[in-house]
Design a protein around this motif. Sequence first.
Motif, mmCIF file in Angstrom:
data_model
loop_
_atom_site.group_PDB
_atom_site.id
_atom_site.type_symbol
_atom_site.label_atom_id
_atom_site.label_comp_id
_atom_site.label_asym_id
_atom_site.label_seq_id
_atom_site.Cartn_x
_atom_site.Cartn_y
_atom_site.Cartn_z
ATOM 1 N N PRO A 110 -6.764 12.762 25.082
ATOM 2 C CA PRO A 110 -7.537 13.745 24.332
ATOM 3 C C PRO A 110 -7.134 15.177 24.712
ATOM 4 O O PRO A 110 -7.251 15.571 25.868
ATOM 5 N N GLY A 111 -6.587 15.911 23.746
ATOM 6 C CA GLY A 111 -6.260 17.321 23.936
ATOM 7 C C GLY A 111 -5.070 17.651 24.810
ATOM 8 O O GLY A 111 -4.751 18.823 24.996
ATOM 9 N N ALA A 112 -4.392 16.664 25.380
ATOM 10 C CA ALA A 112 -3.268 16.946 26.284
ATOM 11 C C ALA A 112 -2.329 15.746 26.384
ATOM 12 O O ALA A 112 -2.739 14.597 26.197
ATOM 13 N N TRP A 113 -1.078 16.062 26.728
ATOM 14 C CA TRP A 113 -0.068 15.036 26.981
ATOM 15 C C TRP A 113 0.138 14.969 28.485
ATOM 16 O O TRP A 113 0.250 16.000 29.155
ATOM 17 N N HIS A 114 0.180 13.765 29.042
ATOM 18 C CA HIS A 114 0.255 13.549 30.487
ATOM 19 C C HIS A 114 1.610 12.936 30.827
ATOM 20 O O HIS A 114 2.032 11.960 30.201
ATOM 21 N N TYR A 115 2.258 13.499 31.849
ATOM 22 C CA TYR A 115 3.627 13.139 32.219
ATOM 23 C C TYR A 115 3.653 12.622 33.650
ATOM 24 O O TYR A 115 3.185 13.297 34.571
ATOM 25 N N TYR A 116 4.194 11.427 33.837
ATOM 26 C CA TYR A 116 4.266 10.765 35.137
ATOM 27 C C TYR A 116 5.747 10.525 35.436
ATOM 28 O O TYR A 116 6.418 9.825 34.675
ATOM 29 N N ALA A 117 6.254 11.083 36.540
ATOM 30 C CA ALA A 117 7.699 11.029 36.804
ATOM 31 C C ALA A 117 8.013 10.545 38.220
ATOM 32 O O ALA A 117 7.149 10.529 39.092
ATOM 33 N N VAL A 157 0.567 18.008 33.098
ATOM 34 C CA VAL A 157 -0.298 18.004 31.922
ATOM 35 C C VAL A 157 0.180 19.106 30.980
ATOM 36 O O VAL A 157 0.393 20.246 31.415
ATOM 37 N N TYR A 158 0.324 18.771 29.703
ATOM 38 C CA TYR A 158 0.860 19.698 28.706
ATOM 39 C C TYR A 158 -0.089 19.824 27.526
ATOM 40 O O TYR A 158 -0.503 18.825 26.947
ATOM 41 N N LEU A 159 -0.404 21.048 27.190
ATOM 42 C CA LEU A 159 -1.145 21.383 25.981
ATOM 43 C C LEU A 159 -0.122 21.801 24.929
ATOM 44 O O LEU A 159 1.050 22.031 25.274
ATOM 45 N N PRO A 160 -0.502 21.962 23.676
ATOM 46 C CA PRO A 160 0.469 22.412 22.677
ATOM 47 C C PRO A 160 1.161 23.725 23.062
ATOM 48 O O PRO A 160 2.317 23.934 22.728
ATOM 49 N N LYS A 161 0.490 24.584 23.814
ATOM 50 C CA LYS A 161 1.080 25.864 24.225
ATOM 51 C C LYS A 161 1.981 25.738 25.450
ATOM 52 O O LYS A 161 2.653 26.691 25.824
ATOM 53 N N GLY A 162 2.000 24.578 26.116
ATOM 54 C CA GLY A 162 2.853 24.378 27.275
ATOM 55 C C GLY A 162 2.113 23.758 28.451
ATOM 56 O O GLY A 162 0.960 23.340 28.345
ATOM 57 N N ALA A 163 2.807 23.740 29.592
ATOM 58 C CA ALA A 163 2.271 23.103 30.797
ATOM 59 C C ALA A 163 1.092 23.885 31.363
ATOM 60 O O ALA A 163 1.061 25.114 31.292
#
Length: 174
Positions: A110-117, A157-163
């Motif tokens: 919801p509202g954000a993209w989550h990145y696991y590396a 965590v990334y929102l449409p405007k960036g990290a």
Amino acid sequence: MINQTLKQALCIGAVLAVVAGCQTQNYSRPGSDLAALRAQPAPTAGSLINPVKGHRFTDTWGAARSHGRRHEGVDIFAKKGTPVRSTTDGIVTRIGNNRLGGKVVGIQGPGAWHYYAHLSKFANIKRYQRVKAGTVIGYVGNSGNAKNTPSHLHYGVYLPKGAINPYPLINPNK
């Protein structure tokens, strides 16, 4: 003779049908579901679970990195093979490899993209699969450009405007 051949063919067909029915489910691209998730409010302070349960970490957001880059996430150090959990309900949008992150998973929440590396391996998840907060998605490692560092998870965590800084969003006690 023909009856025996027919029986064998039917038996083989039945076995193939059963095997096909038992294979891993394929998930189709959930375009409208992804758009609905993106449109929801972003996570707030303390609203996300700790992706590496029981492991405390410090705020490493913005720390200097090679080639003039800045750290767009936090690093959570843990023993190689420690389970990594999704911090949010969402849809798996990426499972794969890249030069910096190594083995990576991306989840639209919801509202954000989550990145696991820097994972050592992936859990049994598929692209476009829905996951709940707490679902194991991979295991701590040091893949990608972390090959000469202690095992850890890089979480962003990334929102449409960036990290954005994920540190204040994670409740370390969850």
